[in-house]
Design a protein around this motif. Structure first.
Motif, PDB file in Angstrom:
ATOM      1  N   LEU A 352      60.156 -35.481  10.752  1.00  0.00           N
ATOM      2  CA  LEU A 352      61.357 -36.299  10.877  1.00  0.00           C
ATOM      3  C   LEU A 352      62.313 -35.508  11.758  1.00  0.00           C
ATOM      4  N   ALA A 353      62.406 -35.898  13.032  1.00  0.00           N
ATOM      5  CA  ALA A 353      63.243 -35.181  13.988  1.00  0.00           C
ATOM      6  C   ALA A 353      64.714 -35.475  13.727  1.00  0.00           C
ATOM      7  N   ASP A 354      65.573 -34.719  14.390  1.00  0.00           N
ATOM      8  CA  ASP A 354      67.021 -34.845  14.188  1.00  0.00           C
ATOM      9  C   ASP A 354      67.675 -34.992  15.553  1.00  0.00           C
ATOM     10  N   LEU A 355      68.433 -36.076  15.740  1.00  0.00           N
ATOM     11  CA  LEU A 355      69.108 -36.340  17.010  1.00  0.00           C
ATOM     12  C   LEU A 355      70.563 -35.922  16.905  1.00  0.00           C
ATOM     13  N   ALA A 356      70.948 -34.876  17.641  1.00  0.00           N
ATOM     14  CA  ALA A 356      72.338 -34.411  17.622  1.00  0.00           C
ATOM     15  C   ALA A 356      73.264 -35.494  18.162  1.00  0.00           C
ATOM     16  N   VAL A 357      74.527 -35.459  17.741  1.00  0.00           N
ATOM     17  CA  VAL A 357      75.468 -36.519  18.101  1.00  0.00           C
ATOM     18  C   VAL A 357      75.895 -36.447  19.561  1.00  0.00           C
ATOM     19  N   GLY A 358      75.841 -35.264  20.175  1.00  0.00           N
ATOM     20  CA  GLY A 358      76.280 -35.137  21.558  1.00  0.00           C
ATOM     21  C   GLY A 358      75.623 -33.949  22.223  1.00  0.00           C
ATOM     22  N   VAL A 359      76.099 -33.640  23.421  1.00  0.00           N
ATOM     23  CA  VAL A 359      75.539 -32.536  24.200  1.00  0.00           C
ATOM     24  C   VAL A 359      76.665 -31.665  24.742  1.00  0.00           C
ATOM     25  N   HIS A 360      76.309 -30.439  25.106  1.00  0.00           N
ATOM     26  CA  HIS A 360      77.247 -29.500  25.697  1.00  0.00           C
ATOM     27  C   HIS A 360      77.804 -30.097  27.000  1.00  0.00           C
ATOM     28  N   THR A 361      79.094 -29.944  27.195  1.00  0.00           N
ATOM     29  CA  THR A 361      79.724 -30.531  28.393  1.00  0.00           C
ATOM     30  C   THR A 361      79.180 -29.941  29.685  1.00  0.00           C
ATOM     31  N   GLY A 362      78.666 -28.706  29.639  1.00  0.00           N
ATOM     32  CA  GLY A 362      78.144 -28.068  30.837  1.00  0.00           C
ATOM     33  C   GLY A 362      76.642 -28.038  30.914  1.00  0.00           C
ATOM     34  N   GLY A 363      75.968 -28.909  30.139  1.00  0.00           N
ATOM     35  CA  GLY A 363      74.518 -28.872  30.050  1.00  0.00           C
ATOM     36  C   GLY A 363      73.800 -29.795  31.012  1.00  0.00           C
ATOM     37  N   ALA A 364      72.479 -29.837  30.852  1.00  0.00           N
ATOM     38  CA  ALA A 364      71.624 -30.566  31.783  1.00  0.00           C
ATOM     39  C   ALA A 364      71.853 -32.067  31.742  1.00  0.00           C
ATOM     40  N   ASP A 365      72.050 -32.646  30.546  1.00  0.00           N
ATOM     41  CA  ASP A 365      72.284 -34.091  30.484  1.00  0.00           C
ATOM     42  C   ASP A 365      73.560 -34.463  31.215  1.00  0.00           C
ATOM     43  N   SER A 366      74.600 -33.668  31.011  1.00  0.00           N
ATOM     44  CA  SER A 366      75.869 -33.924  31.687  1.00  0.00           C
ATOM     45  C   SER A 366      75.710 -33.799  33.203  1.00  0.00           C
ATOM     46  N   TRP A 367      74.841 -32.900  33.644  1.00  0.00           N
ATOM     47  CA  TRP A 367      74.616 -32.658  35.072  1.00  0.00           C
ATOM     48  C   TRP A 367      73.822 -33.778  35.719  1.00  0.00           C
ATOM     49  N   GLN A 368      72.730 -34.201  35.065  1.00  0.00           N
ATOM     50  CA  GLN A 368      71.847 -35.149  35.726  1.00  0.00           C
ATOM     51  C   GLN A 368      72.089 -36.608  35.321  1.00  0.00           C
ATOM     52  N   MET A 369      72.938 -36.852  34.312  1.00  0.00           N
ATOM     53  CA  MET A 369      73.237 -38.235  33.919  1.00  0.00           C
ATOM     54  C   MET A 369      74.738 -38.481  33.916  1.00  0.00           C
ATOM     55  N   ARG A 370      75.404 -37.877  34.880  1.00  0.00           N
ATOM     56  CA  ARG A 370      76.869 -37.920  34.893  1.00  0.00           C
ATOM     57  C   ARG A 370      77.406 -39.354  34.875  1.00  0.00           C
ATOM     58  N   HIS A 371      76.695 -40.258  35.539  1.00  0.00           N
ATOM     59  CA  HIS A 371      77.154 -41.642  35.622  1.00  0.00           C
ATOM     60  C   HIS A 371      77.222 -42.319  34.258  1.00  0.00           C
ATOM     61  N   ALA A 372      76.453 -41.805  33.294  1.00  0.00           N
ATOM     62  CA  ALA A 372      76.398 -42.437  31.977  1.00  0.00           C
ATOM     63  C   ALA A 372      77.153 -41.667  30.913  1.00  0.00           C
ATOM     64  N   MET A 373      77.763 -40.530  31.274  1.00  0.00           N
ATOM     65  CA  MET A 373      78.390 -39.656  30.282  1.00  0.00           C
ATOM     66  C   MET A 373      79.915 -39.739  30.339  1.00  0.00           C
ATOM     67  N   LEU A 374      80.538 -39.438  29.200  1.00  0.00           N
ATOM     68  CA  LEU A 374      81.987 -39.310  29.168  1.00  0.00           C
ATOM     69  C   LEU A 374      82.406 -38.145  30.066  1.00  0.00           C
ATOM     70  N   GLN A 375      83.419 -38.352  30.863  1.00  0.00           N
ATOM     71  CA  GLN A 375      83.962 -37.294  31.717  1.00  0.00           C
ATOM     72  C   GLN A 375      85.431 -37.097  31.350  1.00  0.00           C
ATOM     73  N   GLY A 376      85.847 -35.853  31.222  1.00  0.00           N
ATOM     74  CA  GLY A 376      87.240 -35.579  30.877  1.00  0.00           C
ATOM     75  C   GLY A 376      87.581 -35.849  29.427  1.00  0.00           C
ATOM     76  N   LEU A 377      86.556 -36.090  28.605  1.00  0.00           N
ATOM     77  CA  LEU A 377      86.755 -36.349  27.177  1.00  0.00           C
ATOM     78  C   LEU A 377      85.714 -35.562  26.395  1.00  0.00           C
ATOM     79  N   THR A 378      86.098 -35.071  25.236  1.00  0.00           N
ATOM     80  CA  THR A 378      85.141 -34.484  24.310  1.00  0.00           C
ATOM     81  C   THR A 378      85.199 -35.254  23.005  1.00  0.00           C
ATOM     82  N   ILE A 379      84.198 -35.072  22.158  1.00  0.00           N
ATOM     83  CA  ILE A 379      84.123 -35.838  20.916  1.00  0.00           C
ATOM     84  C   ILE A 379      84.341 -34.923  19.716  1.00  0.00           C
ATOM     85  N   GLY A 380      84.806 -35.529  18.619  1.00  0.00           N
ATOM     86  CA  GLY A 380      85.102 -34.753  17.427  1.00  0.00           C
ATOM     87  C   GLY A 380      85.434 -35.665  16.269  1.00  0.00           C
TER      88      GLY A 380
END
Length: 662
Positions: A352-380
Motif C-alpha cells: 500500500l503505497a503512500d502519495l505525499a500531498v505535495g513536492v519540494h518547490t525546487g524539485g524535478a516536478d516543479s522544474w519539468q511540470m511548471r505549467h501545471a504547478m502552483l507558482q509563488g505559493l506554498t501549501i500548508g
C-alpha cells in the motif's frame, strides 16, 4: 482602494479562492484583501489595481468560453455539457449572428470505464469515464484483512546497511505474509534529491512521478549486492546518502553491456519524462556541489528542461545522465519485484503505497511540470490550537487551472506511477483534492487562504486509475473535513482512516471498534502520532515538555493527571476492565489489547504500525519539528525476523490475526 474590493472579491470567488473559512472552533475567519490579491496574482490573475482586476475578470470569462481539454464523468450516467460546448449560432442572410444557448444538452451514458476520444462541436477532446467506485477490500479477498505499516529506512534485515532499502522491504513482506498479513503499508518512496543528506523527509520529495534512487536493491534483480555497511540506532543520513550514491556509482561502472542494454529496454517505455528526471538529477548533483538548493538557484539558462543549455549539458554529461537512469531503473524494478513477491507469497493486496500531498518547490516536478504547478505559493494549514501561527509545509502542488488546461495529465501520471508498483495507494491529506491552504511566497502561514480544486474530477480519475490497476485506495481524512467531502469519498469506496486516538465520543471516551465504518482502515496510530506504548508511558508528554510544546498555561503535572484519566478510559474500551489495568511503565499488554481492538473493529482493513507490533515507545516523526526530534532516523534494534520471532511480539501478531478472523 474601497472601489476595488467588490471586484476583487468577485475575482477571488471566480478562481476558487475562499474569502472566509471556519476554524476548529467553528468561528468564521476572513482572509485579508491583501492576501486575496497576492494569491490571485500568483495564480495568474493580476489583482494589484482596479484595471488589473477588470482584465483578470475578463480572462476568467474567456477561459469559461474555451472548450475543456478533458470531460470527466461516470459510467452509466448522462453527462451535462459545459457551457463552452453547449451552444449554437445562427447567422442571418444579412450576416448578423444570433447565439442560441442549448441549456440541458447532455452526452448519453457510456457504460464501459476508460478514456475515449471525443469529437464534439468541432473540438477534439478526451472523455474520461470513471467507474462508480474503486475496488473494495472484498474484491481482493473474503473476510477482514490486516497488515503492518512500516518505515522502510527503519528496517534491518539479513544484510548490514546504514538504512533499510527495498531489499529489507522484500524480507518484511515475506515475514508478514507468512504470519497472515495481506498488505504492507509503506512510507512515501518518491524521488528525493540524489545523495543529499539533508533532504531526507519522505514527505518533501523532488518528484512524485519517480522513486527514491537510494532505495534500490540490486540483489533482487540478479546484480551484486551493495557493500555491507553498519549503521547505528539513528540513521546518519548526512553520511549515509552520499556513501549510498558512491556505492551505486561503483555498481553502475561495473555493469556489462548486456545489463546496460537490459536497462535501456526496460526504461524505453517510460520515455521523455524519465530522461527529464535523470537530467534533473544530474543537474542537481552538479549545481548542488556549487551551493545551489533547487533549480531556481541554477543559472537561468538551465531553467528550461528542453532549452539549449540543458540539452548541451545532457550531451556533455551523457554518462552521468545514464547513471541516474540506472538508479531509477534499479529502484523501479526492485520495488516491482517486492510487489510481485508479495502476491506470489499469497498477499491479497501487497504494498500500500503512500502519495505525499505535495513536492519540494525546487524539485524535478516543479522544474519539468511548471505549467501545471502552483507558482509563488506554498501549501500548508491554517492557524489552529496545535499551530497558532498556522503551518507552511514549504511544498508546492498542482494548480487547479493548470490541471484543467493540461487535461489532468499530471494527476493521471502521478496516480498511475504510484499504482504501477503497488497494490493500493494511500492519499496523504486527501482533503487537498477538495481544497488546499495556500500561502503567498514569503508570507506568514496565517496570511493564506483556501484554494478549491475540481474535487469530483480528481476523485473520479483516481477511481478510474484504481479500476484499471485493480488497486485499493485509502483517503487520509484526519482533521477538519471540508464540506461535501465525505459523501463522494464514500460513494467511491475510498477507505477513510479510523485512528484509535481520534475515535472519541462526546464524553471523551474511546469509541468501540464495532462502531467504526466498514469502509475504513482501523489503525492504532500513524507515523505522526504517539505509539501505544509511548502514549501509555507518557513518552509523548516528556517530548512536549522537553521541546516546550505543552499547551499554553498547562504543566507537565497537569498533562500527566489528564493522561492518567485517559488511561482509564482507553483500558475500559480495550478490555471492558475485564483484567487489571497495567501500570504506566508496563505498556506491552496495552499494545496487545490495542491491536486486538482494531482487529475486532468493523473496518474491512486493519493496519498496525510496526512500532505498535513491537511495543516501541518512540514514534517515527513528531509533527512541527525538523531537527529537534530524530524524525525519520530511528532504526529497529535488531533484524526484523529476530524481533518478530520473540514470544511477546509473536503473540501480538497472533492476537491481531485471530481478531481479524473471529
Amino acid at each position: 482602494m474601497p472601489a476595488m474590493m467588490e471586484p476583487l472579491h468577485t475575482l477571488a470567488e471566480a478562481i476558487g479562492v475562499a474569502r472566509t473559512w471556519w476554524d476548529v472552533d467553528g468561528k468564521e475567519q476572513t482572509v485579508s484583501d491583501a492576501s486575496l490579491a497576492a494569491i490571485a496574482t500568483a495564480l495568474g490573475y493580476p489583482a494589484g489595481s482596479a484595471g488589473q482586476i477588470a482584465q483578470s475578470l475578463a480572462q476568467v470569462e474567456a477561459e469559461h468560453r474555451h472548450p475543456p481539454v478533458m470531460i470527466v464523468t461516470e459510467a452509466g450516467q448522462p453527462t451535462p455539457l459545459p457551457a463552452s460546448l453547449a451552444h449554437a449560432q445562427l447567422t442571418r442572410e444579412d450576416g448578423e449572428t444570433i447565439a442560441l444557448p442549448l441549456e440541458g444538452w447532455t452526452l448519453p451514458p457510456v457504460s464501459e470505464p476508460g478514456y475515449y476520444r471525443l469529437l464534439l462541436a468541432g473540438h477534439d477532446l478526451t472523455l474520461a469515464v470513471a467507474p462508480k467506485s474503486c475496488p473494495a477490500v472484498s474484491d481482493f479477498a473474503p473476510g477482514k484483512l490486516w497488515g503492518p505499516a512500516v518505515q522502510i529506512p527503519a528496517l534491518r534485515g539479513t544484510n548490514a546497511h546504514p538504512f533499510g532499502n527495498f531489499g529489507e522491504l522484500d524480507e518484511a513482506v515475506r515475514l508478514f505474509s507468512a504470519r497472515g498479513a495481506d498488505v504492507v503499508a509503506i512510507n512515501p518512496v518518491h524521488a528525493l534529491f540524489p545523495g543529499n543528506g539533508h533532504g531526507f523527509s519522505p514527505y518533501s520529495p523532488s518528484s512524485r512521478l519517480y522513486l527514491n534512487s537510494a532505495m534500490g536493491a540490486p540483489e533482487l534483480l540478479g546484480l551484486p549486492p551493495l557493500p555491507a555497511r553498519e549503521g547505528g540506532d539513528l540513521i546518519d543520513w548526512e553520511g549515509a546518502l552520499p556513501r549510498r550514491m558512491a556505492d551505486l556509482r561503483a555498481l553502475f561502472d561495473s555493469l556489462d553491456e548486456a545489463t546496460r542494454a537490459r536497462i535501456a529496454r526496460d526504461n524505453a517505455p517510460h520515455g521523455h519524462g524519465l530522461r527529464h528526471q535523470a537530467l534533473f538529477d544530474a543537474l542537481d548533483v552538479h549545481f548542488r556541489a556549487q551551493g545551489a538548493d533547487g533549480w531556481q538557484q541554477w543559472p537561468k539558462a538551465y531553467h528550461d528542461p528542453d532549452g539549449p543549455a540543458a540539452m548541451a549539458f545532457a550531451a556533455e554529461h551523457a554518462e552521468e545522465v545514464e547513471f541516474h537512469l540506472f538508479t531509477q531503473w534499479l529502484a523501479r524494478e526492485s520495488l516491482a519485484k517486492v510487489q510481485a513477491d508479495a502476491r506470489t507469497d499469497g498477499m491479497a493486496i501487497g504494498l500500500l503505497a503512500d502519495l505525499a500531498v505535495g513536492v519540494h518547490t525546487g524539485g524535478a516536478d516543479s522544474w519539468q511540470m511548471r505549467h501545471a504547478m502552483l507558482q509563488g505559493l506554498t501549501i500548508g494549514a491554517p492557524p489552529d490550537p496545535l499551530g497558532p501561527l498556522g503551518q507552511n509545509w514549504m511544498l508546492t502542488g498542482f494548480s487547479p487551472q493548470g490541471l484543467k488546461r493540461s487535461g489532468y495529465a499530471p494527476w493521471i501520471q502521478t496516480i498511475r506511477a504510484a499504482l504501477s508498483v503497488a497494490g493500493g495507494l494511500r492519499i496523504d491529506h486527501a482533503f487537498g483534492l477538495s481544497r488546499l491552504w495556500v500561502v503567498p511566497a514569503g508570507g506568514e502561514s496565517s496570511a493564506g487562504a483556501y484554494l478549491s480544486y475540481p474535487f469530483l474530477d480528481l476523485i473520479r480519475l483516481v477511481a478510474l486509475e484504481a479500476h484499471r490497476a485493480n488497486a485499493l485506495i485509502v483517503a487520509e481524512d484526519l482533521g477538519t473535513m471540508p464540506h461535501g467531502f465525505a459523501g463522494p469519498i464514500a460513494e467511491k469506496k475510498m477507505l477513510g482512516m479510523r485512528v484509535l486516538w481520534f475515535e472519541r465520543a462526546a464524553d471523551e471516551g474511546f469509541i468501540g471498534g464495532q462502531d467504526y465504518a466498514p469502509d475504513s482502515v482501523a489503525m492504532t496510530g500513524t507515523h505522526d502520532t504517539a505509539t501505544v506504548a509511548g502514549w501509555w508511558t507518557g513518552r509523548d508528554i516528556a517530548w512536549d515538555e522537553k521541546l516546550d510544546r505543552l499547551p499554553e498555561g498547562s504543566s507537565r503535572e497537569q498533562a500527566e493527571d489528564r493522561r492518567e484519566w485517559d488511561r482509564g478510559l482507553l483500558w475500559a474500551t480495550l478490555t471492558h476492565n475485564a483484567i487489571p489495568r497495567p501500570e504506566p511503565d508496563h505498556p506491552e499488554p496495552v499494545a496487545t489489547a490495542a491491536l486486538r481492538h482494531i482487529g475486532h473493529s468493523a473496518s474491512q482493513l486493519a493496519i498496525a504500525p510496526l512500532e505498535d507490533i513491537l511495543a516501541e515507545r518512540e514514534q517515527p516523526n513528531l509533527p512541527g519539528t525538523v531537527t529537534e526530534h530524530p524524525n525519520w532516523r530511528r532504526r529497529l534494534t535488531a533484524p526484523l525476523e529476530q524481533l518478530l520471532d520473540s514470544p511477546a511480539n509473536a503473540a501480538r501478531i497472533e492476537a491481531l490475526d485471530e481478531a481479524r478472523k473471529e
